[in-house]
Structures are given as structure tokens and as C-alpha cells.
Design a protein around this motif. Structure first.
Motif, PDB file in Angstrom:
ATOM      1  N   PHE A  36       0.851  -1.190   0.000  1.00 43.55           N
ATOM      2  CA  PHE A  36       0.000   0.000   0.000  1.00 43.55           C
ATOM      3  C   PHE A  36       0.883   1.235   0.000  1.00 43.55           C
ATOM      4  O   PHE A  36       1.525   1.550   1.000  1.00 43.55           O
ATOM      5  CB  PHE A  36      -0.924   0.015   1.215  1.00 43.55           C
ATOM      6  N   ALA A  37       0.926   1.923  -1.134  1.00 40.09           N
ATOM      7  CA  ALA A  37       1.628   3.203  -1.224  1.00 40.09           C
ATOM      8  C   ALA A  37       0.636   4.289  -0.831  1.00 40.09           C
ATOM      9  O   ALA A  37      -0.173   4.734  -1.647  1.00 40.09           O
ATOM     10  CB  ALA A  37       2.164   3.434  -2.632  1.00 40.09           C
ATOM     11  N   VAL A  72       3.962  -1.852   3.924  1.00 42.48           N
ATOM     12  CA  VAL A  72       3.940  -0.402   3.745  1.00 42.48           C
ATOM     13  C   VAL A  72       5.383   0.051   3.520  1.00 42.48           C
ATOM     14  O   VAL A  72       6.291  -0.395   4.229  1.00 42.48           O
ATOM     15  CB  VAL A  72       3.302   0.288   4.972  1.00 42.48           C
ATOM     16  N   PRO A  73       5.640   0.895   2.524  1.00 39.50           N
ATOM     17  CA  PRO A  73       7.022   1.271   2.218  1.00 39.50           C
ATOM     18  C   PRO A  73       7.741   1.999   3.344  1.00 39.50           C
ATOM     19  O   PRO A  73       8.941   1.822   3.519  1.00 39.50           O
ATOM     20  CB  PRO A  73       6.877   2.176   0.981  1.00 39.50           C
ATOM     21  N   LEU A  83       1.225  19.975   0.061  1.00 38.66           N
ATOM     22  CA  LEU A  83       1.873  18.673   0.099  1.00 38.66           C
ATOM     23  C   LEU A  83       1.642  17.994   1.446  1.00 38.66           C
ATOM     24  O   LEU A  83       1.726  18.637   2.493  1.00 38.66           O
ATOM     25  CB  LEU A  83       3.382  18.804  -0.134  1.00 38.66           C
ATOM     26  N   CYS A  84       1.368  16.683   1.408  1.00 34.84           N
ATOM     27  CA  CYS A  84       1.301  15.896   2.636  1.00 34.84           C
ATOM     28  C   CYS A  84       2.677  15.286   2.883  1.00 34.84           C
ATOM     29  O   CYS A  84       3.141  14.465   2.080  1.00 34.84           O
ATOM     30  CB  CYS A  84       0.255  14.795   2.513  1.00 34.84           C
ATOM     31  N   LEU A 144       6.566  10.413   1.846  1.00 34.53           N
ATOM     32  CA  LEU A 144       7.578   9.469   2.312  1.00 34.53           C
ATOM     33  C   LEU A 144       7.646   8.237   1.414  1.00 34.53           C
ATOM     34  O   LEU A 144       8.623   7.495   1.441  1.00 34.53           O
ATOM     35  CB  LEU A 144       7.293   9.046   3.753  1.00 34.53           C
ATOM     36  N   ASN A 145       6.606   8.000   0.630  1.00 31.00           N
ATOM     37  CA  ASN A 145       6.617   6.894  -0.319  1.00 31.00           C
ATOM     38  C   ASN A 145       7.520   7.247  -1.493  1.00 31.00           C
ATOM     39  O   ASN A 145       7.372   8.303  -2.101  1.00 31.00           O
ATOM     40  CB  ASN A 145       5.205   6.627  -0.831  1.00 31.00           C
ATOM     41  N   THR A 146       8.462   6.372  -1.812  1.00 27.27           N
ATOM     42  CA  THR A 146       9.344   6.557  -2.963  1.00 27.27           C
ATOM     43  C   THR A 146       9.457   5.239  -3.713  1.00 27.27           C
ATOM     44  O   THR A 146       9.181   4.164  -3.167  1.00 27.27           O
ATOM     45  CB  THR A 146      10.751   7.010  -2.541  1.00 27.27           C
ATOM     46  N   LEU A 147       9.901   5.330  -4.966  1.00 27.69           N
ATOM     47  CA  LEU A 147      10.109   4.103  -5.739  1.00 27.69           C
ATOM     48  C   LEU A 147      11.159   3.213  -5.088  1.00 27.69           C
ATOM     49  O   LEU A 147      11.022   1.977  -5.081  1.00 27.69           O
ATOM     50  CB  LEU A 147      10.533   4.452  -7.166  1.00 27.69           C
TER      51      LEU A 147
END
Length: 352
Positions: A100-101, A121-122, A303-304, A309-312
């Protein structure tokens, strides 16, 4: 950007993936200081190729909230949307692994609905100011103070809070679900501002409900200002202002449309206007720039920090070998009670 463990891809594979990403992200311009030009897409290509390969190897699906960065949504996401849609996808997923991104409470929801899947979760630090504003213990204290109230939790809440609630709602179905409940008194948690907007909207509809709220707010949506909206209307004639119900009542009152993430997208796609001001998270603007490149957005989004914080790289690493902190685990009693709360939402939500 390629780490020592990254598999090699052919020149033609990398070129084709770069072209795909560039075509998808060509019109995106929603994050200050960040670009989705051809060179950026060339840098993303090895990561998106590896992630999509890992998904097949591990029987994984990636759920992407509209607020995460476009290279995740359009590069590797299998499903993209708002909380309600992604809840449905989590419920119906047959994959062994769900990544879940988004933020942690969303991954918890996926685990609640798909208990046999490994949910990851990333970044475990991807919290939510709303979900983190209320614990299950605090809600139990509120329930004791209002024993005759139906307990309605916004989906932006922890599994503990959902387990203590009668029914879960999203920003898209909150009005209809609350209106359908037999109780006259509603304890709505954890969003104070949405609770105030619900109270106003139900009064407009002639629905008599006493709405009692806890005191959480969204750090993205609670900062928009009605005076700034008035100034924007002066500078951009014909402007349509689109707001989320997590905004203040003062902002909601001056918006042309107030609705959920999915409803805001539908409104922009179907409502002609020379300009749009989106009073929400910038990721939604990025999606609209991709899917409606002919539309003109004047900025104003926020921006949240949690979503970003999610990145590839984190997605890739979590799929390769998730750390214990990246795997979502829930007490089974809490999970079952939270599942009843969400199932009740599915039962009561209007069917399109």
C-alpha cells in the motif's frame, strides 16, 4: 540510482520504459522543485521495471493513493484512487502480497479486509494527523460519555478506532450513511472539521442529527484560507474552486464544489472552466494533470509530508525483502471488530 543488487535491463527495455513514463507524466507539474522531464523518467525507468518484475515474481499488487507521487501512481500502481475505492480493491484482492503506497492506516485497512495477504507499507513513518489524533482508549472514554450515540469513524482512523466504532465512512459516503442511521446523536471521529461540514450539510438536507466530534484535523486541509479564495477569484475570472470536506467550514462555504477525492476528480473532468483551484493535496492535481491535460490549474494545493515518504526506492526494497516494521500485523480480535465496522460501511453506502 541503481543499487548493487538491481538486475540489468537491456537498452531497448530501458528506452521503452522511459518513453512510457515520459508519455504518462508529460503534463505533471505539481511539486515545487521536482520535475518529470525525460531525464527524470530515464532515472525512474530501472526502478519501475524492477518493481513491475517483482510484482509478478511475488504475486503482489500495489495500491496507490492519489496523493503519492505520480511516478509511483503511473509507474507501478495497479490500482489508484481514494480511500473508498482502494478499500474495495483491498477487499477483493487475491494476491499473496499487497503493498500500500499511501499511509499506515490505509495499509491497516487492507490487512483488515485481506487477512490472509501479506500487507506491507514502504515507510512505517507515513502516519496521518487525523488517524494519529485519536486512540482506541480515547474513543472508549468518549463512548462512555455519550452512550446513546452511534459511533461513526472516518476511514482516516486506526484499526483500534475502527474496532470501537459502529460504522466507518469516507468523505464520499459520510452524509448518506449518517442520514440513514436511526440514532439522533452521532459521535463522529476523528475529524472535527469534517464533522462540522457534515452537520451543515445535513441541516441543509433537512436531516436532524446531533453531531459530536473529537478534535482531529488534517494538516493539509486545515490550512486553506477563505480570503485566499476570494483573492484567487479576482485574479482568475471564471475560476472554479474545488475543496475537500476536511477543509474548514469557512473554506467549504466559498467553494464551488466540496467532495471526496474521487468526487473532486469527477467534478473537474465534467465541469468546464477556464481555471481550477484545488484545495487539497498536490498529488490529486498531478493525477488531473495527467488525465485532463487540457485543464488549467492555478496552484494552491498543499503537500502531505507523510504521503511523500513513499518513494520508488522504498517500494522496491519493501517488495524485495520487507523488514518486520514494514509488514502490517493486527491483533485478530481488533481486526475482526474493525472488519465489521467496514463491512457495515459497504452495506450502507449508496450503490452507484
Amino acid at each position: 540510482m541503481i543499487s548493487a543488487g538491481t538486475p540489468l535491463f537491456t537498452v531497448s527495455e530501458l528506452a521503452a520504459e522511459t518513453d512510457r513514463l515520459f508519455k504518462a507524466l508529460l503534463h505533471v507539474d505539481c511539486t515545487p522543485g521536482k520535475s518529470w522531464d525525460y531525464e527524470a523518467c530515464r532515472q525512474f525507468a530501472p526502478l519501475t521495471l524492477e518493481i513491475n518484475r517483482l510484482k509478478k515474481e511475488k504475486d503482489a499488487v500495489i495500491l496507490t493513493h492519489s496523493y503519492v507521487e505520480p511516478e509511483i501512481v503511473y509507474g507501478v500502481g495497479d490500482f489508484k484512487g481514494d480511500s473508498y475505492y482502494l478499500s474495495l480493491m483491498a477487499r477483493d484482492a487475491k494476491a499473496k502480497v499487497i503493498l500500500f503506497a499511501g499511509v499506515v492506516f490505509m495499509a491497516e485497512t487492507a490487512k483488515i479486509l485481506s487477512p490472509d495477504a501479506t500487507v506491507i507499507v514502504p515507510d512505517r513513518g507515513s502516519g496521518c494527523s487525523l488517524a494519529d489524533s485519536l486512540t482506541g482508549d480515547q474513543l472508549r472514554q468518549l463512548k462512555a460519555a455519550y452512550p446513546d450515540a452511534a459511533v461513526v469513524c472516518y476511514i482516516n482512523s486506526t484499526a483500534d478506532v475502527k474496532a470501537e466504532s459502529d460504522v466507518c465512512v469516507t468523505s464520499g459516503n459520510v452524509y448518506d450513511i449518517i442520514a440513514s442511521l436511526p440514532q439522533a446523536r452521532i459521535l463522529f471521529v476523528p475529524d472535527r472539521l469534517m464533522g462540522e461540514n457534515v452537520r451543515t450539510e445535513l441541516q441543509r438536507r433537512g436531516v436532524a442529527k446531533e453531531i459530536i466530534t473529537s478534535d482531529g484535523t488534517c494538516i493539509v486541509h486545515d490550512v486553506f484560507d477563505a480570503a485566499a479564495v476570494a483573492d484567487a477569484r479576482l485574479r482568475f475570472p471564471g475560476l472554479k474552486v474545488v475543496a475537500h470536506p476536511e477543509c474548514t467550514p469557512a473554506v467549504a462555504a466559498v467553494a464551488d464544489f466540496v467532495g471526496s477525492t474521487g468526487a473532486m476528480m469527477k467534478y473537474v473532468k465534467t465541469t468546464p472552466a477556464p481555471y481550477y483551484l484545488m484545495l487539497t493535496e498536490c498529488g490529486l492535481v498531478g493525477r488531473l494533470q495527467v488525465e485532463t491535460p487540457e485543464k488549467h490549474f492555478i496552484g494552491g494545493c498543499r503537500l502531505c509530508p507523510y504521503m511523500k515518504l513513499n518513494t520508488l526506492e522504498k517500494v522496491r526494497d519493501a517488495l524485495r525483502a520487507p523488514r518486520p516494521d514494514q509488514i502490517v500485523m493486527l491483533d485478530e480480535d481488533i481486526r475482526r471488530r474493525a472488519a465489521r465496522c467496514i463491512d457495515r460501511m459497504f452495506e450502507l453506502a449508496p450503490k452507484d
